[in-house]
Design an enzyme around this catalytic site. Structure first.
Site, PDB file in Angstrom:
ATOM      1  N   LYS A  14     -23.056  31.856  18.790  1.00  0.00           N
ATOM      2  CA  LYS A  14     -22.246  31.034  19.692  1.00  0.00           C
ATOM      3  C   LYS A  14     -20.820  31.557  19.794  1.00  0.00           C
ATOM      4  O   LYS A  14     -20.270  31.666  20.883  1.00  0.00           O
ATOM      5  CB  LYS A  14     -22.230  29.571  19.212  1.00  0.00           C
ATOM      6  CG  LYS A  14     -23.612  28.942  19.112  1.00  0.00           C
ATOM      7  CD  LYS A  14     -23.547  27.470  18.722  1.00  0.00           C
ATOM      8  CE  LYS A  14     -22.996  27.191  17.332  1.00  0.00           C
ATOM      9  NZ  LYS A  14     -23.884  27.632  16.229  1.00  0.00           N
ATOM     10  N   ARG A 134     -16.396  33.391   4.199  1.00  0.00           N
ATOM     11  CA  ARG A 134     -16.786  31.978   4.301  1.00  0.00           C
ATOM     12  C   ARG A 134     -17.783  31.626   3.206  1.00  0.00           C
ATOM     13  O   ARG A 134     -18.890  32.140   3.188  1.00  0.00           O
ATOM     14  CB  ARG A 134     -17.398  31.703   5.683  1.00  0.00           C
ATOM     15  CG  ARG A 134     -16.364  31.438   6.750  1.00  0.00           C
ATOM     16  CD  ARG A 134     -17.013  31.173   8.092  1.00  0.00           C
ATOM     17  NE  ARG A 134     -17.961  30.057   8.079  1.00  0.00           N
ATOM     18  CZ  ARG A 134     -18.531  29.573   9.169  1.00  0.00           C
ATOM     19  NH1 ARG A 134     -18.256  30.105  10.352  1.00  0.00           N
ATOM     20  NH2 ARG A 134     -19.381  28.575   9.092  1.00  0.00           N
TER      21      ARG A 134
HETATM   22  N1  UDP Z   1     -18.540  21.380  11.189  1.00  0.00           N
HETATM   23  C1  UDP Z   1     -18.815  20.072  11.530  1.00  0.00           C
HETATM   24  N2  UDP Z   1     -18.653  19.689  12.828  1.00  0.00           N
HETATM   25  C2  UDP Z   1     -18.256  20.546  13.800  1.00  0.00           C
HETATM   26  C3  UDP Z   1     -17.996  21.879  13.441  1.00  0.00           C
HETATM   27  C4  UDP Z   1     -18.144  22.272  12.130  1.00  0.00           C
HETATM   28  O1  UDP Z   1     -19.208  19.262  10.703  1.00  0.00           O
HETATM   29  O2  UDP Z   1     -18.125  20.128  14.964  1.00  0.00           O
HETATM   30  C5  UDP Z   1     -18.643  21.799   9.773  1.00  0.00           C
HETATM   31  C6  UDP Z   1     -20.041  21.784   9.205  1.00  0.00           C
HETATM   32  O3  UDP Z   1     -19.943  21.488   7.833  1.00  0.00           O
HETATM   33  C7  UDP Z   1     -20.505  23.212   9.437  1.00  0.00           C
HETATM   34  C8  UDP Z   1     -19.234  23.996   9.184  1.00  0.00           C
HETATM   35  O4  UDP Z   1     -18.181  23.140   9.636  1.00  0.00           O
HETATM   36  O5  UDP Z   1     -21.549  23.589   8.567  1.00  0.00           O
HETATM   37  C9  UDP Z   1     -19.151  25.359   9.879  1.00  0.00           C
HETATM   38  O6  UDP Z   1     -19.292  25.171  11.262  1.00  0.00           O
HETATM   39  P1  UDP Z   1     -19.238  26.399  12.297  1.00  0.00           P
HETATM   40  O7  UDP Z   1     -19.500  25.821  13.643  1.00  0.00           O
HETATM   41  O8  UDP Z   1     -18.016  27.168  12.110  1.00  0.00           O
HETATM   42  O9  UDP Z   1     -20.415  27.328  11.809  1.00  0.00           O
HETATM   43  P2  UDP Z   1     -21.707  27.801  12.535  1.00  0.00           P
HETATM   44  O10 UDP Z   1     -22.616  26.604  12.544  1.00  0.00           O
HETATM   45  O11 UDP Z   1     -21.322  28.237  13.909  1.00  0.00           O
HETATM   46  O12 UDP Z   1     -22.197  28.926  11.686  1.00  0.00           O
HETATM   47 MG    MG Z   2     -19.616  29.515  14.962  1.00  0.00          MG
END
Ligand code: UDP
Ligand code: MG
Length: 192
Positions: A14, A134
């Site tokens: 994404k 991360r």
């Molecule tokens: N997160 C959340 N709500 C959001 C975005 C992120 O709770 O709208 C938290 C959740 O714990 C998630 C972490 O932040 O696992 C990392 O999210 P990110 O979208 O950066 O990671 P991706 O899912 O894209 O790998």
């Molecule tokens: Mg992301």
């Protein structure tokens, strides 16, 4: 306005695809994950609270995330449109987003779902963890928990947007440029 949601599980691509799309279509990028990590880095109360959820691979409560998106949109009223990346993640968030966009006299144009199988996702996330620093990308049990949360709380949004006639799935495995071309083709259909 052109308002896109880039939808899909953790590691689907994404963020990578959003970076390209926002340049092509002159859009504002809203990555709630990036916003939460910025809050954490700044040491705000919101960031510290969010980190307890992020570290476990759980979703941050709706009210926190919705408030953050609302503030971001109010700070960018001049935007030609938005790319929502990693938001909404629950049905209440999707309903709140529809209401916020209605206040802007606009709506979601299309939801682009990046489709990638779980084995590939785990490989990508562990690889990203080696360079991104991360912690939630370095621990396989946290990664599995993020998938659980996705299955239980986020995947139902596919049906939510299908019922609005807005969901479009795109194959998310392959060359980054080829996936980008498929996304643009879907957006260009909507733009007409
Ligand atoms: N997160 C959340 N709500 C959001 C975005 C992120 O709770 O709208 C938290 C959740 O714990 C998630 C972490 O932040 O696992 C990392 O999210 P990110 O979208 O950066 O990671 P991706 O899912 O894209 O790998
Ligand atoms: Mg992301």
């Amino acid at each position: 306005m052109l308002n896109l949601i880039i939808f899909g599980p953790p590691g689907a691509g994404k963020g990578t695809q959003s970076e390209r799309l926002l340049q092509q279509y002159s859009l504002q990028h809203i990555s709630t994950g990036d916003l939460l990590r910025a809050e954490r880095a700044a040491g705000t109360d919101l960031g510290n609270q969010a980190n307890e959820y992020i570290a476990k691979g759980e979703l941050v409560p709706d009210a926190v995330v919705i408030g953050m998106v609302k503030n971001f949109m109010l700070a960018h009223t001049e935007a030609k449109g938005f790319i929502f990346d990693g938001f909404p993640r629950t049905t209440p968030q999707a309903e709140a987003l529809d209401a916020m966009l209605a206040d802007f006299n606009t709506q979601i144009s299309i939801v682009l779902g990046l489709e990638v199988n779980e084995d590939e996702l785990v490989k990508r996330l562990l690889l990203r963890g080696q360079s991104s620093g991360r912690a939630d990308d370095q621990d396989e049990s946290t990664i599995r928990n993020r998938f659980q949360e996705y299955q239980n709380k986020t995947l139902p949004l596919q049906g939510f947007y299908q019922s609005q006639g807005k969901y479009q799935g795109v194959q998310g495995i392959g060359e980054v440029g080829a996936i980008y071309d498929s996304l643009c083709a879907e957006i260009d259909k909507v733009l007409g």
